[in-house]
Design a protein around this motif. Structure first.
Motif, mmCIF file in Angstrom:
data_model
loop_
_atom_site.group_PDB
_atom_site.id
_atom_site.type_symbol
_atom_site.label_atom_id
_atom_site.label_comp_id
_atom_site.label_asym_id
_atom_site.label_seq_id
_atom_site.Cartn_x
_atom_site.Cartn_y
_atom_site.Cartn_z
ATOM 1 N N TYR A 238 -11.855 -23.427 30.109
ATOM 2 C CA TYR A 238 -12.424 -22.836 28.758
ATOM 3 C C TYR A 238 -11.551 -21.614 28.702
ATOM 4 C CZ TYR A 238 -16.503 -25.850 29.322
ATOM 5 O OH TYR A 238 -17.157 -26.958 29.465
ATOM 6 N N LEU A 239 -11.372 -21.391 27.225
ATOM 7 C CA LEU A 239 -10.557 -20.118 26.699
ATOM 8 C C LEU A 239 -11.380 -19.175 25.794
ATOM 9 C CD1 LEU A 239 -7.270 -22.366 26.218
ATOM 10 C CD2 LEU A 239 -7.989 -21.030 28.468
ATOM 11 N N ASP A 240 -11.076 -17.958 25.916
ATOM 12 C CA ASP A 240 -11.832 -17.372 24.767
ATOM 13 C C ASP A 240 -10.984 -17.000 23.642
ATOM 14 O OD1 ASP A 240 -10.211 -15.013 25.490
ATOM 15 O OD2 ASP A 240 -11.874 -13.641 25.621
ATOM 16 N N ALA A 241 -11.195 -16.388 22.604
ATOM 17 C CA ALA A 241 -10.588 -16.336 21.518
ATOM 18 C C ALA A 241 -9.095 -15.487 21.187
ATOM 19 C CB ALA A 241 -11.454 -15.685 20.458
ATOM 20 N N ALA A 242 -8.948 -14.798 22.450
ATOM 21 C CA ALA A 242 -7.507 -14.178 22.854
ATOM 22 C C ALA A 242 -6.444 -15.024 22.985
ATOM 23 C CB ALA A 242 -7.735 -13.018 23.871
ATOM 24 N N ALA A 243 -6.946 -16.314 23.577
ATOM 25 C CA ALA A 243 -5.788 -17.347 23.977
ATOM 26 C C ALA A 243 -5.274 -18.043 22.498
ATOM 27 C CB ALA A 243 -6.557 -18.293 24.869
ATOM 28 N N ALA A 244 -5.676 -17.884 21.402
ATOM 29 C CA ALA A 244 -5.174 -18.589 20.248
ATOM 30 C C ALA A 244 -3.876 -18.268 19.991
ATOM 31 C CB ALA A 244 -6.153 -18.429 19.140
ATOM 32 N N GLY A 245 -2.823 -19.063 19.600
ATOM 33 C CA GLY A 245 -1.681 -18.916 19.386
ATOM 34 C C GLY A 245 -1.292 -19.666 18.299
ATOM 35 N N ASP A 246 -0.034 -20.285 18.527
ATOM 36 C CA ASP A 246 0.423 -21.218 17.166
ATOM 37 C C ASP A 246 -0.347 -22.402 17.153
ATOM 38 O OD1 ASP A 246 2.500 -19.528 16.937
ATOM 39 O OD2 ASP A 246 3.857 -20.242 18.405
ATOM 40 N N LEU A 247 0.015 -23.072 15.938
ATOM 41 C CA LEU A 247 -0.508 -24.349 15.841
ATOM 42 C C LEU A 247 -0.295 -25.422 16.538
ATOM 43 C CD1 LEU A 247 -2.069 -26.301 13.536
ATOM 44 C CD2 LEU A 247 0.185 -26.540 12.555
ATOM 45 N N PHE A 248 0.821 -25.387 16.936
ATOM 46 C CA PHE A 248 1.112 -26.484 18.152
ATOM 47 C C PHE A 248 1.313 -25.860 19.691
ATOM 48 C CE2 PHE A 248 2.958 -28.290 14.196
ATOM 49 C CZ PHE A 248 2.293 -29.664 14.295
ATOM 50 N N ILE A 249 0.575 -26.318 20.512
ATOM 51 C CA ILE A 249 0.641 -26.034 21.893
ATOM 52 C C ILE A 249 1.959 -26.260 22.412
ATOM 53 C CG2 ILE A 249 -0.244 -26.315 24.292
ATOM 54 C CD1 ILE A 249 -2.967 -27.210 22.637
ATOM 55 N N PRO A 250 2.684 -25.326 23.173
ATOM 56 C CA PRO A 250 4.078 -25.626 23.503
ATOM 57 C C PRO A 250 4.206 -26.972 24.383
ATOM 58 C CG PRO A 250 3.447 -23.417 23.855
ATOM 59 C CD PRO A 250 2.425 -24.047 23.586
ATOM 60 N N ARG A 251 5.140 -27.728 24.270
ATOM 61 C CA ARG A 251 5.234 -28.849 25.189
ATOM 62 C C ARG A 251 4.933 -28.893 26.442
ATOM 63 N NH1 ARG A 251 10.852 -32.178 23.890
ATOM 64 N NH2 ARG A 251 10.045 -31.845 21.629
ATOM 65 N N GLU A 252 5.646 -27.812 27.316
ATOM 66 C CA GLU A 252 5.426 -27.882 28.752
ATOM 67 C C GLU A 252 3.901 -27.423 28.952
ATOM 68 O OE1 GLU A 252 6.562 -23.644 27.166
ATOM 69 O OE2 GLU A 252 7.136 -25.761 26.908
ATOM 70 N N ALA A 253 3.024 -27.212 28.058
ATOM 71 C CA ALA A 253 1.792 -26.976 28.486
ATOM 72 C C ALA A 253 0.716 -28.027 27.798
ATOM 73 C CB ALA A 253 1.253 -25.439 27.764
ATOM 74 N N VAL A 254 1.114 -29.094 27.267
ATOM 75 C CA VAL A 254 0.372 -29.818 26.395
ATOM 76 C C VAL A 254 -0.518 -30.613 27.546
ATOM 77 C CG1 VAL A 254 0.299 -32.339 25.357
ATOM 78 C CG2 VAL A 254 1.772 -30.503 24.500
ATOM 79 N N ALA A 255 0.124 -31.377 28.419
ATOM 80 C CA ALA A 255 -0.752 -32.166 29.292
ATOM 81 C C ALA A 255 -1.821 -31.224 30.139
ATOM 82 C CB ALA A 255 0.323 -32.700 30.465
ATOM 83 N N ALA A 256 -1.339 -29.929 30.677
ATOM 84 C CA ALA A 256 -2.391 -29.183 31.270
ATOM 85 C C ALA A 256 -3.570 -28.741 30.544
ATOM 86 C CB ALA A 256 -1.346 -27.923 31.932
ATOM 87 N N THR A 257 -3.208 -28.475 29.078
ATOM 88 C CA THR A 257 -4.323 -27.912 28.310
ATOM 89 C C THR A 257 -5.101 -29.072 27.549
ATOM 90 O OG1 THR A 257 -2.657 -27.700 26.491
ATOM 91 C CG2 THR A 257 -3.052 -25.602 27.874
ATOM 92 N N ASN A 258 -4.610 -30.214 27.832
ATOM 93 C CA ASN A 258 -5.561 -31.307 27.249
ATOM 94 C C ASN A 258 -6.920 -31.439 27.473
ATOM 95 O OD1 ASN A 258 -5.117 -33.571 25.271
ATOM 96 N ND2 ASN A 258 -5.570 -35.154 26.791
ATOM 97 N N ASN A 259 -7.771 -31.442 26.584
ATOM 98 C CA ASN A 259 -9.412 -31.452 26.779
ATOM 99 C C ASN A 259 -9.843 -29.870 26.988
ATOM 100 O OD1 ASN A 259 -9.843 -34.096 25.949
ATOM 101 N ND2 ASN A 259 -9.180 -34.574 28.065
ATOM 102 N N ALA A 260 -8.953 -28.797 27.046
ATOM 103 C CA ALA A 260 -9.749 -27.671 27.224
ATOM 104 C C ALA A 260 -10.225 -26.987 26.103
ATOM 105 C CB ALA A 260 -8.247 -26.694 27.477
ATOM 106 N N THR A 261 -11.247 -26.304 26.027
ATOM 107 C CA THR A 261 -12.150 -26.042 25.123
ATOM 108 C C THR A 261 -11.634 -24.337 24.756
ATOM 109 O OG1 THR A 261 -14.057 -27.519 25.686
ATOM 110 C CG2 THR A 261 -14.474 -25.541 24.291
#
Length: 370
Positions: A238-261
């Motif tokens: 779970y991430l709070d609002a400060a974690a918001a960044g670009d529209l697309f999640i960087p490729r290297e983080a896609v698998a790890a963040t999948n289904n993160a809220t």
């Protein structure tokens, strides 16, 4: 280069004949998320000028690099305040910068809209009469997270937060919001600029919580998710609002963040939003305009655009009269590009809790959770 290019000229040379130039000054960090703020400010200033809403006035954007240094920021803000063409200042992501300059801002009576994350930039209001904030408040963001934890019947969590003003405040807000039914099994803090947090994340996941709550900027949030998955953590993130960044999640983080809220405004999942109101239509148009000019979208861009709109509305009514601009901003109530904004003499942090929603990462994009 972007910020330098956005600065422009502050003379009347390039203005339409007879136009009064009014300056919005920006105190930003050239090498951070503030790049998105600079882009959004320039685009919105261009749009405001093209709309003709200011009549015989024209806005100009002037920026200075604070290098995330409170001393440099103080010099910038002092310089802006001493320039009579500057109607108001927009400050970027540096919490300590605007907090450190608060007395100078008040003493020099220069209206300032902060885009930094910490709630401390506008509290106490009695000492921040000329300082306002646009962006999610920690208590609202963490309250939304806690509601979701309860809804998902999460009983144990570990928490990662940054050691800056924002992170410490967010961690306090989270603890204040947690019910007795949720136990914090481990807590670790990291420096905002850390590049290796694997040991801290490992300690948190070793505690075997059902969920990992991350209260950090986007780069650290993505790193935390990757380190957690690498450590074999299979629980929820779970991430709070400060974690918001670009529209697309960087490729290297896609698998790890999948289904993160993540808690944030709808803008990062604007494709999922149906334009049922004029405000929602405006947000979708803003998203298209920003993406058309810059090629992608940054979630925080709408906060800067809303800051420009608040200042422009005041300038249209009272010109560069700073005390009157402050009074108008202080009572502004608009449906902004970020969401509903309500500012009052007792509350200088105007983004309403209703602006926040839950987003879920799916295949490298943020989508509405429901």
């Amino acid at each position: 280069m972007l910020l330098a290019g956005a600065a422009g000229c502050t003379s009347d040379d390039d203005a339409p004949d007879g136009a009064e130039v009014v300056v919005i000054a920006a105190d930003l960090n050239n090498s951070s998320v503030d790049t998105a703020y600079a882009r959004a400010l320039q685009l919105r200033v261009d749009q405001i000028n093209a709309s003709g809403q200011l009549g015989d006035r024209e806005l100009r954007l002037v920026t200075k690099d604070n290098r995330n240094d409170p001393a440099a920021s103080m010099r910038n803000i002092t310089s802006f305040a001493d320039d009579p063409t500057v109607a108001a200042v927009v400050s970027g992501s540096c919490d300590d910068c605007v907090v450190g300059a608060a007395k100078t801002i008040n003493d020099k009576a220069i209206p300032t809209i902060a885009l930094s994350a910490s709630d401390a930039v506008t509290t106490p209001v009695s000492e921040r009469q000329y300082v306002f904030k646009l962006g999610p408040n920690s208590k609202d963001s963490t309250a939304a997270l806690v509601n979701e934890l309860v809804r998902q019947r999460i009983r144990t969590i570990s928490v990662l937060y940054t050691t800056d003003l924002y992170g410490r405040g967010a961690n306090i807000a989270l603890n204040n919001a947690l019910p007795e039914s949720i136990t914090v099994k481990a807590v670790r803090s990291v420096k905002p600029g850390a590049s290796d947090i694997a040991q801290s994340v490992g300690t948190l996941t070793d505690a075997a919580p059902q969920a990992l709550v991350v209260l950090t900027p986007p780069d650290l949030a993505q790193l935390a998710a990757r380190d957690a998955r690498a450590a074999g953590f299979s629980g929820r993130v779970y991430l709070d609002a400060a974690a918001a960044g670009d529209l697309f999640i960087p490729r290297e983080a896609v698998a790890a963040t999948n289904n993160a809220t993540m808690v944030f405004t709808q803008i990062l999942a604007i494709d999922d939003v149906i334009a049922t109101t004029p405000a929602k239509s405006s947000r979708k148009q803003w998203f298209r305009d920003y993406t058309s000019r810059y090629g992608s979208y940054s979630g925080v861009a709408s906060f800067a655009a809303d800051a420009a709109d608040l200042i422009a509305d005041a300038v249209a009514r009272v010109g560069a009269d700073r005390p009157r601009i402050r009074e108008i901003i202080e009572t502004s109530q608009v449906d902004g590009l970020s969401g509903p904004i309500r500012l009052t003499p007792d509350n200088h942090s105007g983004l309403m809790p209703q602006a926040l929603t839950l987003l879920v990462a799916r295949s490298g994009r943020w989508r509405l959770a429901s």
